[in-house]
Design a protein around this motif. Structure first.
Motif, PDB file in Angstrom:
ATOM      1  N   ASP A 250       7.149  -9.186  18.028  1.00  0.00           N
ATOM      2  CA  ASP A 250       6.373  -9.246  16.779  1.00  0.00           C
ATOM      3  C   ASP A 250       7.209  -8.829  15.573  1.00  0.00           C
ATOM      4  OD1 ASP A 250       4.144 -10.112  18.132  1.00  0.00           O
ATOM      5  OD2 ASP A 250       3.215  -8.133  18.261  1.00  0.00           O
ATOM      6  N   ILE A 251       7.947  -7.737  15.729  1.00  0.00           N
ATOM      7  CA  ILE A 251       8.769  -7.237  14.610  1.00  0.00           C
ATOM      8  C   ILE A 251       9.877  -8.232  14.286  1.00  0.00           C
ATOM      9  CG2 ILE A 251      10.131  -5.301  13.744  1.00  0.00           C
ATOM     10  CD1 ILE A 251       7.137  -4.727  14.410  1.00  0.00           C
ATOM     11  N   PHE A 252      10.440  -8.823  15.333  1.00  0.00           N
ATOM     12  CA  PHE A 252      11.499  -9.817  15.139  1.00  0.00           C
ATOM     13  C   PHE A 252      10.944 -11.045  14.401  1.00  0.00           C
ATOM     14  CE2 PHE A 252      13.991 -13.490  16.708  1.00  0.00           C
ATOM     15  CZ  PHE A 252      15.257 -13.092  16.310  1.00  0.00           C
ATOM     16  N   ILE A 253       9.779 -11.516  14.802  1.00  0.00           N
ATOM     17  CA  ILE A 253       9.156 -12.669  14.130  1.00  0.00           C
ATOM     18  C   ILE A 253       8.851 -12.326  12.672  1.00  0.00           C
ATOM     19  CG2 ILE A 253       7.061 -14.086  14.057  1.00  0.00           C
ATOM     20  CD1 ILE A 253       7.030 -13.816  17.165  1.00  0.00           C
ATOM     21  N   PHE A 254       8.369 -11.091  12.446  1.00  0.00           N
ATOM     22  CA  PHE A 254       8.103 -10.641  11.070  1.00  0.00           C
ATOM     23  C   PHE A 254       9.375 -10.753  10.224  1.00  0.00           C
ATOM     24  CE2 PHE A 254       7.721  -7.527   7.673  1.00  0.00           C
ATOM     25  CZ  PHE A 254       6.414  -7.701   7.232  1.00  0.00           C
ATOM     26  N   ALA A 255      10.509 -10.361  10.809  1.00  0.00           N
ATOM     27  CA  ALA A 255      11.793 -10.440  10.089  1.00  0.00           C
ATOM     28  C   ALA A 255      12.204 -11.883   9.855  1.00  0.00           C
ATOM     29  CB  ALA A 255      12.873  -9.697  10.869  1.00  0.00           C
ATOM     30  N   SER A 280      -1.216 -13.557  -4.648  1.00  0.00           N
ATOM     31  CA  SER A 280      -1.099 -13.385  -3.204  1.00  0.00           C
ATOM     32  C   SER A 280      -0.339 -12.098  -2.883  1.00  0.00           C
ATOM     33  CB  SER A 280      -0.368 -14.573  -2.585  1.00  0.00           C
ATOM     34  OG  SER A 280      -1.048 -15.780  -2.860  1.00  0.00           O
ATOM     35  N   ASP A 281      -0.378 -11.706  -1.616  1.00  0.00           N
ATOM     36  CA  ASP A 281       0.343 -10.498  -1.190  1.00  0.00           C
ATOM     37  C   ASP A 281       1.839 -10.766  -1.113  1.00  0.00           C
ATOM     38  OD1 ASP A 281      -1.874  -8.815  -0.951  1.00  0.00           O
ATOM     39  OD2 ASP A 281      -2.333  -9.549   1.060  1.00  0.00           O
ATOM     40  N   TRP A 282       2.596  -9.850  -1.703  1.00  0.00           N
ATOM     41  CA  TRP A 282       4.064  -9.915  -1.687  1.00  0.00           C
ATOM     42  C   TRP A 282       4.599  -8.593  -1.148  1.00  0.00           C
ATOM     43  CZ3 TRP A 282       7.441 -12.969  -5.477  1.00  0.00           C
ATOM     44  CH2 TRP A 282       6.803 -14.156  -5.884  1.00  0.00           C
ATOM     45  N   ILE A 283       5.835  -8.648  -0.669  1.00  0.00           N
ATOM     46  CA  ILE A 283       6.572  -7.414  -0.362  1.00  0.00           C
ATOM     47  C   ILE A 283       7.474  -7.099  -1.555  1.00  0.00           C
ATOM     48  CG2 ILE A 283       8.337  -6.342   1.105  1.00  0.00           C
ATOM     49  CD1 ILE A 283       7.332  -8.048   3.413  1.00  0.00           C
ATOM     50  N   PHE A 284       7.274  -5.947  -2.154  1.00  0.00           N
ATOM     51  CA  PHE A 284       8.158  -5.452  -3.203  1.00  0.00           C
ATOM     52  C   PHE A 284       8.884  -4.235  -2.615  1.00  0.00           C
ATOM     53  CE2 PHE A 284       6.571  -6.937  -7.613  1.00  0.00           C
ATOM     54  CZ  PHE A 284       6.357  -8.222  -7.130  1.00  0.00           C
ATOM     55  N   THR A 285      10.192  -4.337  -2.426  1.00  0.00           N
ATOM     56  CA  THR A 285      10.936  -3.215  -1.858  1.00  0.00           C
ATOM     57  C   THR A 285      12.347  -3.178  -2.435  1.00  0.00           C
ATOM     58  OG1 THR A 285      11.599  -2.120   0.213  1.00  0.00           O
ATOM     59  CG2 THR A 285      11.776  -4.519   0.167  1.00  0.00           C
ATOM     60  N   PRO A 302       3.648 -13.350   8.910  1.00  0.00           N
ATOM     61  CA  PRO A 302       3.828 -11.908   8.713  1.00  0.00           C
ATOM     62  C   PRO A 302       2.545 -11.200   8.266  1.00  0.00           C
ATOM     63  CG  PRO A 302       4.987 -13.150   7.014  1.00  0.00           C
ATOM     64  CD  PRO A 302       4.580 -14.119   8.058  1.00  0.00           C
ATOM     65  N   LEU A 303       1.672 -11.906   7.530  1.00  0.00           N
ATOM     66  CA  LEU A 303       0.383 -11.312   7.152  1.00  0.00           C
ATOM     67  C   LEU A 303      -0.452 -11.017   8.394  1.00  0.00           C
ATOM     68  CD1 LEU A 303      -0.905 -13.119   3.921  1.00  0.00           C
ATOM     69  CD2 LEU A 303      -0.718 -10.653   4.305  1.00  0.00           C
ATOM     70  N   ARG A 304      -0.461 -11.957   9.330  1.00  0.00           N
ATOM     71  CA  ARG A 304      -1.213 -11.771  10.569  1.00  0.00           C
ATOM     72  C   ARG A 304      -0.683 -10.577  11.355  1.00  0.00           C
ATOM     73  NH1 ARG A 304       0.182 -13.150  15.437  1.00  0.00           N
ATOM     74  NH2 ARG A 304       1.810 -14.588  14.748  1.00  0.00           N
ATOM     75  N   LEU A 305       0.637 -10.420  11.364  1.00  0.00           N
ATOM     76  CA  LEU A 305       1.242  -9.310  12.096  1.00  0.00           C
ATOM     77  C   LEU A 305       0.943  -7.969  11.442  1.00  0.00           C
ATOM     78  CD1 LEU A 305       4.662 -10.979  12.989  1.00  0.00           C
ATOM     79  CD2 LEU A 305       2.832 -10.356  14.588  1.00  0.00           C
ATOM     80  N   LEU A 306       0.896  -7.936  10.113  1.00  0.00           N
ATOM     81  CA  LEU A 306       0.535  -6.693   9.420  1.00  0.00           C
ATOM     82  C   LEU A 306      -0.891  -6.288   9.761  1.00  0.00           C
ATOM     83  CD1 LEU A 306       2.125  -7.071   5.855  1.00  0.00           C
ATOM     84  CD2 LEU A 306       2.922  -5.666   7.760  1.00  0.00           C
ATOM     85  N   LYS A 319       3.285   3.861   7.236  1.00  0.00           N
ATOM     86  CA  LYS A 319       4.414   3.072   7.768  1.00  0.00           C
ATOM     87  C   LYS A 319       3.825   1.856   8.481  1.00  0.00           C
ATOM     88  CE  LYS A 319       8.366   5.024   6.729  1.00  0.00           C
ATOM     89  NZ  LYS A 319       9.209   5.671   7.739  1.00  0.00           N
ATOM     90  N   LEU A 320       4.205   0.665   8.046  1.00  0.00           N
ATOM     91  CA  LEU A 320       3.475  -0.532   8.454  1.00  0.00           C
ATOM     92  C   LEU A 320       3.694  -0.978   9.886  1.00  0.00           C
ATOM     93  CD1 LEU A 320       3.761  -2.695   5.205  1.00  0.00           C
ATOM     94  CD2 LEU A 320       1.772  -1.457   6.060  1.00  0.00           C
ATOM     95  N   LEU A 321       4.910  -0.828  10.399  1.00  0.00           N
ATOM     96  CA  LEU A 321       5.215  -1.440  11.697  1.00  0.00           C
ATOM     97  C   LEU A 321       5.881  -0.460  12.653  1.00  0.00           C
ATOM     98  CD1 LEU A 321       6.572  -4.801  10.274  1.00  0.00           C
ATOM     99  CD2 LEU A 321       4.409  -4.510  11.510  1.00  0.00           C
ATOM    100  N   PRO A 322       5.588  -0.565  13.945  1.00  0.00           N
ATOM    101  CA  PRO A 322       6.221   0.310  14.949  1.00  0.00           C
ATOM    102  C   PRO A 322       7.602  -0.224  15.326  1.00  0.00           C
ATOM    103  CG  PRO A 322       4.633  -1.126  16.007  1.00  0.00           C
ATOM    104  CD  PRO A 322       4.576  -1.452  14.542  1.00  0.00           C
ATOM    105  N   VAL A 323       8.640   0.383  14.810  1.00  0.00           N
ATOM    106  CA  VAL A 323      10.004  -0.120  15.016  1.00  0.00           C
ATOM    107  C   VAL A 323      10.784   0.858  15.890  1.00  0.00           C
ATOM    108  CG1 VAL A 323      12.132  -0.871  13.887  1.00  0.00           C
ATOM    109  CG2 VAL A 323       9.919  -1.226  12.755  1.00  0.00           C
ATOM    110  N   TYR A 324      11.274   0.360  17.035  1.00  0.00           N
ATOM    111  CA  TYR A 324      12.107   1.176  17.917  1.00  0.00           C
ATOM    112  C   TYR A 324      13.513   1.325  17.311  1.00  0.00           C
ATOM    113  CZ  TYR A 324       8.457   0.035  21.349  1.00  0.00           C
ATOM    114  OH  TYR A 324       7.267  -0.117  21.999  1.00  0.00           O
ATOM    115  N   SER A 325      14.361   2.098  17.985  1.00  0.00           N
ATOM    116  CA  SER A 325      15.745   2.244  17.525  1.00  0.00           C
ATOM    117  C   SER A 325      16.433   0.884  17.563  1.00  0.00           C
ATOM    118  CB  SER A 325      16.501   3.233  18.409  1.00  0.00           C
ATOM    119  OG  SER A 325      16.738   2.669  19.685  1.00  0.00           O
TER     120      SER A 325
END
Length: 405
Positions: A250-255, A280-285, A302-306, A319-325
């Motif tokens: 999921d995290i990889f697809i989001f990327a 619409s929703d945007w990522i501002f970072t 990515p909206l569905r994954l969020l 923190k939006l997503l569970p990211v491993y090391s």
């Protein structure tokens, strides 16, 4: 050249530190009336010390050796004074002392430079970049011990030959930890950091000539892995039974659909989701790597994954997503590729390439727009990611055919 300086050397016993009949010997340097004192780390009998000759009267072997040593110190101090004068430096008692003790800039060592650099760059360089310098430092230390048979080396001793020897040693790799994984570009990265250290020494005035002046780094270009549209769909549409693999997928697809790097996704917070110019929703970072501002419109995937990981954000302070090391993520991606029979060596960075190639450029998004979304400072950086796909070539030529009638 400082020839008008008055210069004097005087050996004396420091009686305030006397222990019985023994007292430590000091050298006093006087330049234009200003003094500097050096402990010679030697002691002798007060009874047999000749205050006029500034040496011992002992006729024993130890006494003769001590007088020889004092003559050598005297000669070395004279040489230090002459060198400083010939180099057009300001000659002071302290500068002669520093030169004698090897503490002035002309006697800086390679490991002193590395330590000074790493200390001063903490908080300036990114932690990952600084970590790489520590890795290079470790390789240099191993090389010095095993190849040069010395724990350190003066900067002025580093020349073109040293660089070639270091490169050759890294290529052999027999004595380096994890040497089997050190490919050509990994070796060049070590040498690139060493070159930057030499430039740093030049800026500090610790080095007169750059040993890298005639050396050329030899990076090899490799095609980075990315997913085709079909391969991306396979990962998207596969429900993995293993929960950890599914999370990484999921995290990889989001990327793949946002172009964000590993660290930028790991740091992604609900405050980074804002309404864009189109409502619409945007990522501002801001990119962790170069602090460039990034604005990416959120596509449906990515909206569905969020939304899927909304509870995670609630329980983890936004923190939006569970990211491993990063290491675990790349290991799981390898398992996913094997499981889904995708014949590619996937890493998390492959998602960034997939975004640039299969998701955006292949679908007609201009490279200038892609460059902005990736947070690149130069469009030439984006061109490294951009692949001209056969499908896109065919599509563009078809348009050209129709226009030519």
């Amino acid at each position: 050249m400082g020839t008008s300086n008055t210069f004097n050397i005087h050996f004396w016993l420091n009686l305030s530190k006397r222990n019985g009949d023994l007292a430590p010997i000091y050298a006093r340097i006087t330049v234009n009336g200003k003094r500097a004192e050096i402990s010679l780390q030697k002691q002798t009998s007060v009874t047999f010390w000749d205050t006029k000759l500034k040496q011992t009267n002992l006729r024993s072997t130890e006494g003769k050796a001590l007088n020889t040593y004092l003559d050598q110190v005297y000669t070395k101090l004279l040489t230090c004074n002459t060198e400083l004068s010939d180099e057009f430096n300001v000659v002071t008692a302290q500068s002669v002392k520093a030169r004698f003790l090897g503490l002035d800039e002309s006697n800086k060592t390679l490991l002193e430079l590395v330590s000074y650099h790493n200390e001063k760059m903490e908080g300036i360089l990114k932690p990952g970049t600084l970590k790489n310098y520590y890795t290079t430092e470790k390789s240099i230390k191993i090389f010095l011990i095993n190849k040069k048979k010395t724990p350190d080396l003066l900067l002025k001793q580093i020349n073109y030959s040293f660089i070639i020897d270091f490169e050759h040693y890294l290529r052999k790799g027999s004595s380096l930890q994890n040497s089997n994984s050190l490919n050509n570009n990994g070796i060049m990265k070590h040498l690139e950091r060493l070159r930057k250290l030499m430039n740093f020494a030049l800026d500090l005035g610790w080095l007169e000539k750059n040993p890298f002046a005639r050396y050329r780094l030899k990076f090899r270009k490799f095609e980075k892995q990315f997913l085709t549209k079909e391969e991306l769909k396979i990962i998207e549409n596969t429900d993995l039974k293993n929960s950890k693999l599914q999370t990484v997928s999921d995290i990889f697809i989001f990327a793949c659909y946002t172009g964000l790097s590993y660290i930028d996704i790991k740091n992604l917070h609900r405050n980074n989701i804002v309404k864009g110019i189109d409502g619409s929703d945007w990522i501002f970072t801001q990119r962790a790597k170069n602090e460039q501002k990034v604005k990416v419109p959120l596509l449906p995937t990515p909206l569905r994954l969020l939304n899927k990981y909304n509870l995670h954000a609630e329980l983890n302070n936004g923190k939006l997503l569970p990211v491993y090391s990063n290491q675990k993520v790349n290991s799981y991606l390898k398992d996913i590729a094997t499981l889904l029979k995708i014949p590619k060596h996937l890493t998390f960075h492959s998602a960034r390439h997939t975004f640039a190639t299969s998701v955006t450029l292949a679908n007609g998004v201009p490279i200038e727009t892609v460059s902005k979304m990736l947070g690149h400072t130069k469009i030439t950086t984006t061109q490294i990611y951009a692949r001209v796909l056969e499908e896109k070539i065919s599509s563009d030529i078809e348009i050209l055919r129709s226009r030519l009638g």
